[in-house]
Structures are given as structure tokens and as C-alpha cells.
Enzyme design. Structure first.
Site, mmCIF file in Angstrom:
data_model
loop_
_atom_site.group_PDB
_atom_site.id
_atom_site.type_symbol
_atom_site.label_atom_id
_atom_site.label_comp_id
_atom_site.label_asym_id
_atom_site.label_seq_id
_atom_site.Cartn_x
_atom_site.Cartn_y
_atom_site.Cartn_z
ATOM 1 N N ASN A 208 0.850 -1.199 0.000
ATOM 2 C CA ASN A 208 0.000 0.000 0.000
ATOM 3 C C ASN A 208 0.880 1.241 0.000
ATOM 4 O O ASN A 208 2.105 1.142 0.017
ATOM 5 C CB ASN A 208 -0.957 -0.032 1.204
ATOM 6 C CG ASN A 208 -0.189 -0.146 2.498
ATOM 7 O OD1 ASN A 208 0.562 0.749 2.873
ATOM 8 N ND2 ASN A 208 -0.351 -1.274 3.191
ATOM 9 N N ASP A 277 -4.066 -6.566 4.835
ATOM 10 C CA ASP A 277 -5.077 -7.450 5.432
ATOM 11 C C ASP A 277 -5.008 -8.864 4.867
ATOM 12 O O ASP A 277 -5.410 -9.815 5.515
ATOM 13 C CB ASP A 277 -6.481 -6.864 5.179
ATOM 14 C CG ASP A 277 -6.715 -5.618 6.016
ATOM 15 O OD1 ASP A 277 -6.145 -5.537 7.121
ATOM 16 O OD2 ASP A 277 -7.455 -4.719 5.563
ATOM 17 N N LYS A 287 9.485 -16.705 -11.007
ATOM 18 C CA LYS A 287 8.730 -15.568 -11.522
ATOM 19 C C LYS A 287 7.546 -16.080 -12.359
ATOM 20 O O LYS A 287 7.734 -16.931 -13.240
ATOM 21 C CB LYS A 287 9.655 -14.703 -12.389
ATOM 22 C CG LYS A 287 8.972 -13.479 -12.927
ATOM 23 C CD LYS A 287 9.875 -12.714 -13.879
ATOM 24 C CE LYS A 287 9.089 -11.614 -14.545
ATOM 25 N NZ LYS A 287 9.754 -11.106 -15.731
ATOM 26 N N PHE A 321 -4.516 3.200 14.591
ATOM 27 C CA PHE A 321 -4.763 4.217 13.557
ATOM 28 C C PHE A 321 -5.883 3.717 12.662
ATOM 29 O O PHE A 321 -5.998 2.516 12.415
ATOM 30 C CB PHE A 321 -3.494 4.443 12.715
ATOM 31 C CG PHE A 321 -2.568 5.453 13.325
ATOM 32 C CD1 PHE A 321 -1.819 5.138 14.443
ATOM 33 C CD2 PHE A 321 -2.453 6.719 12.768
ATOM 34 C CE1 PHE A 321 -0.975 6.076 15.021
ATOM 35 C CE2 PHE A 321 -1.612 7.669 13.331
ATOM 36 C CZ PHE A 321 -0.867 7.345 14.463
ATOM 37 N N LYS A 335 -13.455 0.251 15.303
ATOM 38 C CA LYS A 335 -12.126 -0.363 15.484
ATOM 39 C C LYS A 335 -11.639 -0.173 16.915
ATOM 40 O O LYS A 335 -11.034 -1.071 17.504
ATOM 41 C CB LYS A 335 -11.113 0.239 14.495
ATOM 42 C CG LYS A 335 -11.356 -0.244 13.075
ATOM 43 C CD LYS A 335 -10.467 0.445 12.057
ATOM 44 C CE LYS A 335 -10.928 0.082 10.644
ATOM 45 N NZ LYS A 335 -10.231 0.779 9.601
ATOM 46 N N LYS A 339 -11.103 -3.652 18.857
ATOM 47 C CA LYS A 339 -9.705 -4.047 19.131
ATOM 48 C C LYS A 339 -9.294 -3.718 20.560
ATOM 49 O O LYS A 339 -8.119 -3.843 20.921
ATOM 50 C CB LYS A 339 -8.769 -3.386 18.108
ATOM 51 C CG LYS A 339 -9.138 -3.737 16.651
ATOM 52 C CD LYS A 339 -8.088 -3.349 15.634
ATOM 53 C CE LYS A 339 -8.631 -3.528 14.215
ATOM 54 N NZ LYS A 339 -7.609 -3.575 13.186
HETATM 55 N N1 CTP Z 1 -3.837 -3.599 12.079
HETATM 56 C C1 CTP Z 1 -3.089 -4.640 12.540
HETATM 57 N N2 CTP Z 1 -3.049 -5.814 11.860
HETATM 58 C C2 CTP Z 1 -3.769 -5.975 10.734
HETATM 59 C C3 CTP Z 1 -4.541 -4.910 10.242
HETATM 60 C C4 CTP Z 1 -4.554 -3.727 10.943
HETATM 61 O O1 CTP Z 1 -2.432 -4.503 13.577
HETATM 62 N N3 CTP Z 1 -3.701 -7.133 10.086
HETATM 63 C C5 CTP Z 1 -3.869 -2.328 12.834
HETATM 64 C C6 CTP Z 1 -3.273 -1.150 12.092
HETATM 65 O O2 CTP Z 1 -1.894 -1.024 12.364
HETATM 66 C C7 CTP Z 1 -4.088 0.014 12.624
HETATM 67 C C8 CTP Z 1 -5.439 -0.595 12.963
HETATM 68 O O3 CTP Z 1 -5.219 -1.993 13.098
HETATM 69 O O4 CTP Z 1 -3.557 0.536 13.821
HETATM 70 C C9 CTP Z 1 -6.509 -0.346 11.954
HETATM 71 O O5 CTP Z 1 -6.049 -0.757 10.698
HETATM 72 P P1 CTP Z 1 -6.950 -0.610 9.393
HETATM 73 O O6 CTP Z 1 -6.234 -1.207 8.218
HETATM 74 O O7 CTP Z 1 -7.472 0.779 9.308
HETATM 75 O O8 CTP Z 1 -8.199 -1.481 9.804
HETATM 76 P P2 CTP Z 1 -8.615 -2.944 9.597
HETATM 77 O O9 CTP Z 1 -8.937 -3.482 10.951
HETATM 78 O O10 CTP Z 1 -7.634 -3.706 8.781
HETATM 79 O O11 CTP Z 1 -9.993 -2.771 8.821
HETATM 80 P P3 CTP Z 1 -10.297 -2.327 7.308
HETATM 81 O O12 CTP Z 1 -9.036 -2.608 6.498
HETATM 82 O O13 CTP Z 1 -11.455 -3.177 6.927
HETATM 83 O O14 CTP Z 1 -10.627 -0.860 7.353
#
Ligand code: CTP
Length: 400
Positions: A208, A277, A287, A321, A335, A339
Site C-alpha cells: 500500500n 489485510d 517468476k 490508527f 475499530k 480491538k
Molecule cells: N492492524 C493490525 N493488523 C492488521 C490490520 C490492521 O495490527 N492485520 C492495525 C493497524 O496497524 C491500525 C489498525 O489496526 O492501527 C486499523 O487498521 P486498518 O487497516 O485501518 O483497519 P482494519 O482493521 O484492517 O480494517 P479495514 O481494512 O477493513 O478498514
């Protein structure tokens, strides 16, 4: 704040030298003990006697001047300082420090000091825009030197543009903020930053746009405020802040292992990383070749590191975040609750000045007790300070 502080004021040769005189007056008025070092070029603009009279201390000029004192000048000045302020800092001075050159009293003393160094550059706007200069300044910024950016206006050389030294009052305020109290001394903080990379084959990955700037800024600021900081960072181009222990990782799985491996004694976890995710179910050893017109990648979920930490909190403070593109408060609040966090930093990445790669952000802090604080647009470094102010309060309330 500056009362009784020992400050070394390094003056290099630019027309803005006159503002260093005014700054010296402000510093001494605030009760600081100021020792001035002038470069040879600075002495072409102003005589040392001006600085000597206003500081009530001898002005230092030469690396090998045995007549001035018994001690080795550059070492004693470097050791004695609570803060260095370089005003004005020429392109030449910034370049020399960035390259590690120490060929006069000022650069040698800067190299020998462990005190924070505040640099206020001033120069012609084209010099300021020069990519070599910008590279040097960025290098110093990333190494933990404090840079006070020049402002725009009409310059002594006749040009209009950025390169003007800010007013002495602004430099004075910046000096005060560098000497922030060490209010996180004794706090063990773990920060994650940057993106993760999920490999598809030896030449491709899913990732990303995260630059890591927010997490690195938090790590740097926390270290300056006295915390012991472990930074677990996905791939970025950033330099690890001085004094921060960094564990580089690539994938979300590696980040998860590194977080749990370093969790002992941690008081606060700040998860600024943009963790992928999903990861490909299979990583191709070779490759992948283009054959069919369409390709479907099968992905499987990575474990949610922060959610796992929330399930086994053990008294730790957890900060998350949430970078969203819609329904910011709703998603962030979900969240926070799901969490088991103490605070979540929410930002709408579609807003001007709040993107992944920029130096600024517009955030809201959502607290576990339901409070929501909306912050103005500010530099990520300032967001980091604001966040750490809240972290400090949460951490202090947990202290016996
Ligand atoms: N986070 C994490 N591990 C993951 C995904 C997210 O620790 N596999 C943490 C990120 O570092 C951030 C928070 O969770 O502090 C929220 O991450 P975000 O990507 O916004 O949320 P998700 O829970 O992944 O939900 P979505 O992608 O559906 O918005």
C-alpha cells in the site's frame, strides 16, 4: 524553559546574521548562558565584539586557539551545551554537517556534541530549492536534527521565494520546544510503521501507499521525550531516528512475530503501520509468466496484530490508527471498540493535507471513554507530539 540553560549559538556567514544578534538578546533575556561560535565568513558580516558584548562570554572562532582557555575548546563547548542553535545556517554549513565534515570550530563542535541541534537555514531561494541542498537537509532531518524551515519573502539577493530566516521570536520558540521535558522517561514504547509487503513471486508483491512518516515521527518524538523506543518498520525510505531500536520487517506475518517477540516490558503499543489485510495463498518460487488473459490471485487473511494485542492487553496501553475514505468516525469507533484500544487516531485520507505520503495530517483522536478531539491540519511531527501528550497522560495514570 531556557533559564540557566547552556546554549551554543553557531553563526555562519549570511546576510541574515543580524537576526542572530536579536536572537542572542532574546536568549540571554530568558536567562540562558549563550556561547557564540562564529565561522570565518560570519565575521565578514559582523564583528565578534557585538556577540561578545551581548552574550557576556568570549566569542569562539578558531579550532586551534590555545590562548583562550586551558580546555580543548570544541570538546568543552560540545559537552557544556544543552542546545545548539545554528543561525543562520548556510547551504555550505548544512552540506558539511550532512557529509560529516568537521574542518572548523563550528562543524567540529557540532560533531562532538550530544546535545540537540536546531538548524535555521537561510539562503537564496534557488539554492534552497537545489536538490543537493534538499537532500542534505532531509538527511539531517531524518537523523534527528531539528530543522526550522526558512520562510518565503523577498530575499536580500533580490529574489522572491523561500529562503528567508524566520523572525528571531520564532527561532526562540522553536528552541524552547526542542528542550521539551522528558515526560516519557521510563516508558517503554513499541511503534509499528510503514506498509507491509506480501510476496506474490520473487519480483512482485502486494502493498500500500504508506510512507511510514507518521510512525517514524512518533518514534523520534517519543525518544526525544525520554521513552525507550522499539520501532518495527515495514519497508520505507526513511532513516531510523537516533536512539531508536529498529526492527525491519517485510510481511504482516513478520511484523506480527516481531511485535510479539519485543512485547516484554512494553507499556505502550502504537500501531501506525498500514498492515496488509491479505496475503497470497501461494508464493510462486519462480517468476510467474504471463500466459492467460486473466489471472486470479487467491488471498488469505493476515492475522490482525492489534486485535490480538487487544485480547491479551495485560495493562498495556494500545493505540491504533484508522485511515478511512468514508464514514470516518463510525469506522474508527468500531475499530477502537473491537480491538479494545485506549485511543484511535482517525484520518480521512481523501482530505487535502491528510494523505499517506505527505508531511502533514488532519486527525481526530477518539478515546475509549467516548471523547473525540478534532485537530487542525498540522505536520506529522506535530501530530506525533499531540498524540504523545495523550499517551503520557494515559501512561502516568497507570503508574503506581
Ligand atoms: N492492524 C493490525 N493488523 C492488521 C490490520 C490492521 O495490527 N492485520 C492495525 C493497524 O496497524 C491500525 C489498525 O489496526 O492501527 C486499523 O487498521 P486498518 O487497516 O485501518 O483497519 P482494519 O482493521 O484492517 O480494517 P479495514 O481494512 O477493513 O478498514
Amino acid at each position: 524553559m531556557l533559564q540557566g540553560k547552556s546554549i551554543v549559538l553557531g553563526v555562519s556567514g549570511g546576510i541574515a546574521v543580524y537576526k542572530a544578534i536579536e536572537l542572542l538578546r532574546l536568549l540571554t533575556k530568558a536567562g540562558a548562558d549563550v556561547h557564540v561560535i562564529m565561522t570565518r565568513n560570519a565575521r565578514e558580516f559582523v564583528a565578534p565584539l557585538t556577540f561578545q558584548t551581548l552574550s557576556c562570554n568570549p566569542v569562539h572562532t578558531d579550532l586551534f586557539d590555545l590562548s583562550q582557555e586551558q580546555e580543548i575548546d570544541h570538546i568543552s563547548l560540545a559537552d557544556r551545551a544543552d542546545l545548539f542553535i545554528l543561525v543562520p545556517a548556510t547551504a555550505n554549513l548544512v552540506g558539511k554537517i550532512a557529509q560529516g565534515l568537521a574542518d572548523d570550530l563550528l562543524t567540529t563542535t557540532i560533531m562532538a556534541t550530544k546535545a540537540p541541534v536546531l538548524i535555521a537555514p537561510a539562503m537564496n531561494s534557488h539554492m534552497y530549492e537545489n536538490r543537493i541542498y534538499q537532500r542534505n537537509q532531509k538527511c539531517l532531518d531524518e537523523l534527528g536534527y531539528y530543522i526550522l524551515e526558512p520562510v518565503s519573502g523577498s530575499l536580500a539577493c533580490g529574489w522572491e521565494g523561500q529562503g528567508k530566516l524566520p523572525d528571531p521570536a520564532i527561532i526562540f520558540a522553536a528552541a524552547e520546544s526542542v528542550l521539551v521535558p522528558k515526560d516519557l522517561l521510563g516508558c517503554h514504547l513499541l511503534v509499528t510503521a510503514g506498509p507491509t509487503q506480501e510476496e506474490i513471486d520473487p519480483v512482485r508483491y502486494i502493498s500500500n501507499y504508506s510512507s511510514g512518516k507518521m510512525g517514524f515521527a512518533i518514534a523520534a518524538a517519543a525518544q526525544q521525550r525520554g521513552a525507550q523506543v522499539t520501532l518495527i518498520a515495514g519497508p520505507t525510505n526513511l532513516t531510523v531516528p537516533v536512539g531508536v531500536h529498529c526492527v525491519p520487517v517485510f510481511s504482516a506475518a513478520e511484523m506480527r512475530s516481531a511485535v510479539f517477540d519485543h512485547l516484554d516490558d512494553i507499556d505502550v503499543v502504537i500501531k501506525a503501520a498500514a498492515v496488509a489485510d491479505y496475503r497470497p495463498v501461494d508464493r510462486s518460487v519462480q517468476k510467474m509468466k504471463k500466459t492467460a488473459d486473466k489471472l486470479t490471485l487467491e488471498l488469505e487473511k493476515n492475522s490482525d496484530i492489534l486485535a490480538e494485542l487487544g485480547q491479551q492487553k495485560e495493562g498495556r496501553i494500545l493505540i491504533g490508527f484508522a485511515a478511512e475514505t468514508e464514514r470516518l468516525l463510525v469506522h474508527a469507533a468500531e475499530k477502537l471498540q473491537k480491538k479494545n484500544l485506549d485511543l484511535i487516531v482517525a484520518n480521512d485520507i481523501t482530505r487535502e493535507g491528510a494523505g499517506f505520503d505527505g508531511d502533514t495530517n488532519v486527525v481526530k483522536f477518539l478515546h475509549a471513554d467516548g471523547r473525540v478531539e478534532e485537530l487542525e491540519l498540522m505536520r506529522k511531527k506535530e501530530v506525533a507530539q499531540q498524540l504523545l501528550d495523550r499517551v503520557m497522560v494515559l501512561w502516568k495514570t497507570k503508574q503506581p
